[in-house]
Write a protein that holds these residues in place. Sequence first.
Motif, short mmCIF file in Angstrom:
data_model
loop_
_atom_site.label_atom_id
_atom_site.label_comp_id
_atom_site.label_asym_id
_atom_site.label_seq_id
_atom_site.Cartn_x
_atom_site.Cartn_y
_atom_site.Cartn_z
N ALA A 7 0.85 -1.19 0.00
CA ALA A 7 0.00 0.00 0.00
C ALA A 7 0.89 1.24 0.00
CB ALA A 7 -0.92 0.00 1.22
N ILE A 8 0.60 2.17 -0.90
CA ILE A 8 1.34 3.43 -0.97
C ILE A 8 0.61 4.45 -0.10
CG2 ILE A 8 2.18 5.26 -2.49
CD1 ILE A 8 2.29 3.16 -4.73
N LEU A 9 1.23 4.81 1.01
CA LEU A 9 0.57 5.66 2.02
C LEU A 9 0.77 7.14 1.79
CD1 LEU A 9 1.50 3.75 5.30
CD2 LEU A 9 -0.50 3.44 3.85
N GLY A 10 1.90 7.50 1.21
CA GLY A 10 2.20 8.91 1.04
C GLY A 10 3.23 9.12 -0.05
N CYS A 211 0.37 -1.59 -4.89
CA CYS A 211 1.27 -2.22 -5.87
C CYS A 211 1.06 -3.72 -5.73
CB CYS A 211 2.72 -1.83 -5.61
SG CYS A 211 3.87 -2.66 -6.72
N MET A 212 0.37 -4.30 -6.71
CA MET A 212 -0.06 -5.70 -6.61
C MET A 212 0.99 -6.69 -7.10
SD MET A 212 -3.15 -5.28 -5.43
CE MET A 212 -3.96 -6.86 -5.74
N GLY A 213 1.79 -6.28 -8.08
CA GLY A 213 2.76 -7.21 -8.65
C GLY A 213 3.93 -6.49 -9.28
N LEU A 214 5.09 -7.15 -9.29
CA LEU A 214 6.31 -6.60 -9.88
C LEU A 214 6.94 -7.65 -10.79
CD1 LEU A 214 7.76 -5.06 -6.60
CD2 LEU A 214 7.03 -3.73 -8.59
N GLY A 215 7.55 -7.19 -11.86
CA GLY A 215 8.23 -8.10 -12.78
C GLY A 215 9.46 -7.43 -13.37
N PHE A 216 10.43 -8.26 -13.78
CA PHE A 216 11.69 -7.75 -14.31
C PHE A 216 12.11 -8.55 -15.54
CE2 PHE A 216 11.41 -6.75 -9.86
CZ PHE A 216 11.84 -5.43 -9.79
N GLY A 217 12.89 -7.92 -16.40
CA GLY A 217 13.39 -8.59 -17.60
C GLY A 217 14.62 -7.87 -18.11
N THR A 218 15.22 -8.44 -19.15
CA THR A 218 16.41 -7.85 -19.77
C THR A 218 16.23 -7.83 -21.28
OG1 THR A 218 17.83 -8.67 -17.99
CG2 THR A 218 18.90 -7.97 -20.02
N GLU A 219 16.40 -6.67 -21.87
CA GLU A 219 16.23 -6.49 -23.30
C GLU A 219 17.58 -6.52 -24.02
OE1 GLU A 219 15.29 -6.43 -26.76
OE2 GLU A 219 13.51 -6.18 -25.47
N ASP A 331 20.79 0.10 -20.40
CA ASP A 331 21.54 -1.15 -20.50
C ASP A 331 20.66 -2.37 -20.76
OD1 ASP A 331 20.29 -1.56 -18.09
OD2 ASP A 331 22.12 -1.65 -16.89
N GLY A 332 19.36 -2.17 -20.89
CA GLY A 332 18.45 -3.27 -21.21
C GLY A 332 17.61 -3.77 -20.06
N ARG A 333 17.91 -3.37 -18.83
CA ARG A 333 17.10 -3.84 -17.70
C ARG A 333 15.71 -3.22 -17.76
NH1 ARG A 333 20.54 -2.62 -12.49
NH2 ARG A 333 21.19 -0.84 -13.77
N ARG A 334 14.70 -4.04 -17.53
CA ARG A 334 13.32 -3.61 -17.61
C ARG A 334 12.58 -4.00 -16.33
NH1 ARG A 334 15.53 -1.28 -21.02
NH2 ARG A 334 15.15 -1.33 -23.28
N ALA A 335 11.55 -3.22 -15.99
CA ALA A 335 10.74 -3.53 -14.82
C ALA A 335 9.31 -3.10 -15.10
CB ALA A 335 11.27 -2.80 -13.58
N ALA A 336 8.37 -3.77 -14.43
CA ALA A 336 6.96 -3.43 -14.58
C ALA A 336 6.27 -3.60 -13.23
CB ALA A 336 6.30 -4.32 -15.63
N ALA A 337 5.21 -2.84 -13.04
CA ALA A 337 4.41 -2.94 -11.82
C ALA A 337 2.93 -2.87 -12.19
CB ALA A 337 4.77 -1.82 -10.84
N ILE A 338 2.12 -3.66 -11.51
CA ILE A 338 0.67 -3.59 -11.65
C ILE A 338 0.13 -2.88 -10.41
CG2 ILE A 338 -1.48 -4.87 -11.88
CD1 ILE A 338 0.34 -5.05 -14.32
N LEU A 339 -0.57 -1.78 -10.63
CA LEU A 339 -1.11 -0.96 -9.55
C LEU A 339 -2.63 -1.05 -9.58
CD1 LEU A 339 1.09 2.17 -10.28
CD2 LEU A 339 1.59 0.37 -8.63
N SER A 340 -3.22 -1.03 -8.40
CA SER A 340 -4.68 -1.11 -8.32
C SER A 340 -5.17 -0.20 -7.21
CB SER A 340 -5.13 -2.55 -8.06
OG SER A 340 -6.54 -2.63 -7.96
N TYR A 341 -6.10 0.66 -7.54
CA TYR A 341 -6.68 1.57 -6.55
C TYR A 341 -7.94 0.93 -5.98
CZ TYR A 341 -8.83 5.77 -4.52
OH TYR A 341 -9.39 6.67 -3.66
N GLN A 342 -7.97 0.83 -4.65
CA GLN A 342 -9.13 0.26 -3.95
C GLN A 342 -9.85 1.41 -3.25
OE1 GLN A 342 -9.56 -2.99 -4.35
NE2 GLN A 342 -7.62 -3.31 -5.38
#
Length: 347
Positions: A7-10, A211-219, A331-342
């Motif tokens: 949970a993102i509080l501030g 922030c429900m989920g995080l993922g990483f990859g390399t391009e 350098d090719g590093r990638r990241a993603a996040a799935i956010l959900s507002y409740q």
Amino acid sequence: MSAPALAILGTGMVTGVGLTAPAACAAIRCAIDNFQETRFMDAGGEWILGCEVPLEQPWRGRVKLVKMLAMALQECLDGVPELDPAATPLLLGIAETSRPGRLEGLDDALIPEVEAELGLRFHPQSRVIAGGRIAVAVGLWRARELLATRAVDRVIVAGGDGLLMAPTLAAYEARDRLLTSQNSNGFIPGEAAAALVVELARPSEAPQLLCMGLGFGTEPAHVEAEDRPLRADGLVAAIRGALAEVGTTLAATDFRITDVSGEQYGFKEAALALGRLLRERKAEYDIWHPADCIGEVGAAIGGVMLGVTRAAVTQAYSPGNHVLAHFGNDDGRRAAAILSYQPVRAS
């Protein structure tokens, strides 16, 4: 595989279009920028455009970075008054070690200098993350691990960076990465700091952005790998990883927010990833890119993106409550996040 949500509080934010999160988010919502001629000149003899943070004195370099970070962190501390800094680790994102013209002393001195500026100490588990634009995503991952141990209740994830330095600008101009009078396919440099207070999500009657989920990859075909065809493999892997943690699909998200900052490469990569992952037709699927207003701000962009998202969903001007955020380094590093507002989380 589900993972604990955060949970993102501030939030706290210092940018070229606003020195607080509400001010910056309002400016970005209105598409206001602060692009002005800098004191740096390009190879064609024209002034380089940039987005400078207007502080009360003309500080430069690490001193200015410390000032910006202290302001963003203080805004977080003020916004979550029960927060105890001594019991709260600070995970501080900074420029990657390969950044041209990177400031010296960041890894060892930056957190002590920020603490001295604020007149306080953070938890001993505080660390810098030399992760560039994906630093905040890495910080959220590490925050989740720290919080899962129950040794701490809250973590501050922050990022601060700036590209308005002669060696940095010269290097990017030489690589045809900078927007100049001789190159239209480039970014406008900026500077910023942003911070987030996070905790493990729990049932609450108060609205919260998770922030429900995080993922990483390399391009392999990163922006400077001209000998490889771009297929967005790294970004696809990062998004798939984040979706898998949530157990959902890309079609369930309502819009995207990303760190692309003017170069065609970033938009092409985002479009390729979308084409490979979106299996259902969506009438609209907006892509937001705050760098359009604040310029390329490196390791600060992740905090800015999440701060903008939080303002948009809480004030109900976003296209929906479920968001894909994605980030990428040179350098090719990638990241993603799935956010959900409740709006209201059932107990």
